[in-house]
Write a protein that holds these residues in place. Sequence first.
Motif, PDB file in Angstrom:
ATOM      1  N   GLY A   1       0.099  -4.234   7.361  1.00 16.60           N
ATOM      2  CA  GLY A   1       0.764  -2.995   6.969  1.00 16.60           C
ATOM      3  C   GLY A   1       2.283  -3.075   7.079  1.00 16.60           C
ATOM      4  O   GLY A   1       3.004  -2.506   6.261  1.00 16.60           O
ATOM      5  N   PHE A   2       2.771  -3.777   8.088  1.00 16.44           N
ATOM      6  CA  PHE A   2       4.225  -3.836   8.279  1.00 16.44           C
ATOM      7  C   PHE A   2       4.909  -4.776   7.296  1.00 16.44           C
ATOM      8  O   PHE A   2       6.092  -4.636   7.025  1.00 16.44           O
TER       9      PHE A   2
ATOM     10  N   ALA B   1       2.613  -4.028  -4.142  1.00 16.71           N
ATOM     11  CA  ALA B   1       1.586  -4.707  -4.940  1.00 16.71           C
ATOM     12  C   ALA B   1       0.423  -5.170  -4.064  1.00 16.71           C
ATOM     13  O   ALA B   1      -0.739  -5.130  -4.485  1.00 16.71           O
ATOM     14  N   GLU B   2       0.738  -5.598  -2.831  1.00 19.76           N
ATOM     15  CA  GLU B   2      -0.340  -6.048  -1.933  1.00 19.76           C
ATOM     16  C   GLU B   2      -1.204  -4.868  -1.475  1.00 19.76           C
ATOM     17  O   GLU B   2      -2.415  -5.007  -1.328  1.00 19.76           O
ATOM     18  N   PHE B   3      -0.582  -3.725  -1.225  1.00 21.21           N
ATOM     19  CA  PHE B   3      -1.385  -2.528  -0.915  1.00 21.21           C
ATOM     20  C   PHE B   3      -2.232  -2.131  -2.132  1.00 21.21           C
ATOM     21  O   PHE B   3      -3.393  -1.766  -2.016  1.00 21.21           O
TER      22      PHE B   3
ATOM     23  N   VAL C   1       3.772   2.794   9.728  1.00 25.26           N
ATOM     24  CA  VAL C   1       3.311   2.671   8.340  1.00 25.26           C
ATOM     25  C   VAL C   1       1.914   3.250   8.168  1.00 25.26           C
ATOM     26  O   VAL C   1       1.651   3.983   7.216  1.00 25.26           O
ATOM     27  N   LEU C   2       1.015   2.973   9.101  1.00 20.48           N
ATOM     28  CA  LEU C   2      -0.401   3.311   8.919  1.00 20.48           C
ATOM     29  C   LEU C   2      -0.941   4.293   9.955  1.00 20.48           C
ATOM     30  O   LEU C   2      -2.113   4.653   9.887  1.00 20.48           O
ATOM     31  N   GLY C   3      -0.123   4.700  10.936  1.00 18.73           N
ATOM     32  CA  GLY C   3      -0.677   5.572  11.967  1.00 18.73           C
ATOM     33  C   GLY C   3       0.378   6.490  12.556  1.00 18.73           C
ATOM     34  O   GLY C   3       1.146   7.099  11.837  1.00 18.73           O
ATOM     35  N   ASP C   4       0.408   6.554  13.899  1.00 13.27           N
ATOM     36  CA  ASP C   4       1.395   7.379  14.618  1.00 13.27           C
ATOM     37  C   ASP C   4       1.366   8.841  14.181  1.00 13.27           C
ATOM     38  O   ASP C   4       2.414   9.484  13.983  1.00 13.27           O
ATOM     39  N   GLN C   5       0.152   9.382  14.080  1.00 15.80           N
ATOM     40  CA  GLN C   5      -0.043  10.770  13.669  1.00 15.80           C
ATOM     41  C   GLN C   5       0.803  11.739  14.507  1.00 15.80           C
ATOM     42  O   GLN C   5       0.808  11.661  15.726  1.00 15.80           O
TER      43      GLN C   5
END
Lengths: 276, 276
Positions: A188-189, A194-196, B139-143
Amino acid sequence: MVVFLGIDGGGTGCRAALADASGAILGFGTAGPANVNSDVAGTFANVMAATRMALTGHDIPETDLVAVLGLAGANVSMAVAQLRQMLPFARIRIVTDAVTAARGALGGSDGIVAAMGTGSVFAVQRNGIMRQFGGRGFVLGDQGSGAVLGRALLAEALRADDGFAEMTPLLAEVLDELGGVEGIITFGFRASPAEFAAFAPRIVQGDDPAARRLFDAAVTELRDLMRILQAGDSLPLVFLGGLGPFYADRLRDLWEIRTPIGSGLDGAVRLALEEA
Amino acid sequence: MVVFLGIDGGGTGCRAALADASGAILGFGTAGPANVNSDVAGTFANVMAATRMALTGHDIPETDLVAVLGLAGANVSMAVAQLRQMLPFARIRIVTDAVTAARGALGGSDGIVAAMGTGSVFAVQRNGIMRQFGGRGFVLGDQGSGAVLGRALLAEALRADDGFAEMTPLLAEVLDELGGVEGIITFGFRASPAEFAAFAPRIVQGDDPAARRLFDAAVTELRDLMRILQAGDSLPLVFLGGLGPFYADRLRDLWEIRTPIGSGLDGAVRLALEEA
């Protein structure tokens, strides 16, 4: 004799078409990438290379051309101003490639274009006037795009691992593929849009419950945006991009769906002819 | 004599405390950053510097210490394994700084800790066993974190500019401050989580309609996560981090809110004593 130049430039390449005042095509050219925000000098070089290829066999000076360029990255005004100063054409109009794509897709008709690829961008043509919406990029915009859908899938996999969401076969598959929670976080970082977006096909197809939930939410969001852009009208929708057909299928009960009548290059030529 | 070492290490600095078997503190030390995922060698150097400062005046060999390290970045197992091999202590347990912060905040009592700062992370202690949830990064968390709230504010400003959301005084202010749509997009691609989080105070305070809507949504999301973590119990909540008091105010009708009884360093020492 006035001659018209249309340019369609994106991140992978750029195309040129030359037309006379009747719209008859006199020549085509192609060259490398033309994202003006990423690389002004490279864009200039590739636009000129494609133009010279299109001019081959004609005795037409570059300085006589009436040009419309639809370029990726053309929403960044400083880059556009720099490129404009370098170009030798008689008249120059630079718009985003989204505008030329929408103009090509709609031709002269009113309508709404939704380009749903790795990113997303919308355009409305009403009484011949085109306006662009969205297309704000992966971090803060690009609603419903492949990259945003893929990112949402990975976030949902992490939530499922925590027990915050239902674990489904697709979420388990993605956790396994990327090396578990740590692998997803690391991916994710560093992942590009494009990869997502590479995960998007598994979200818009198939019947995994998490995929269905994520795509349903994206369809609802897109439907709400389209309603706002319709502003009470009932304009036809044209979908572009790899995810376009999947959204079209879900919205065809609400609005007429049309297929694009031409390409971004057609749109650029058409806009150039209107500059006359 | 067995001596116990607690380390609390984060992105800005690291602290050490030395205790005897009764829990009496024998010495303190401080040193630079200790995010093990960002920099294993630097973390090692700073942990050892803080440890040696804490050992000053005592004739205790490092190799006799029973150590618990709570470190930022300790959810990345490869970095943790590398650090473990470098450390000279008799016994070594490495956990995330979220675990030591939660242990310090709760002491021996059962409860749920929600650390709501630039990032967010949750921990549940039940019958003395601590488990961490969330904390998956920006990016994907840290709500509900400051960075996620700030990013949502900027995305909402772009939507408002497109007419997709109501323009409010705060959204107009943010558009103005960052140089309009282009400025926000540019900021969004380069801003760190801390830079996004700098907008959070204006979201959780004041009465702008967009701010209220965004914070209401974050409170609802956090409430749902807390319900899942409660799993039918009614454990007290302890909030940490700069946004903690704002969430606490909104959830105190649902659950008992307690103040933290100790720091992350207290938590690390407590965990070290339990290793005996």
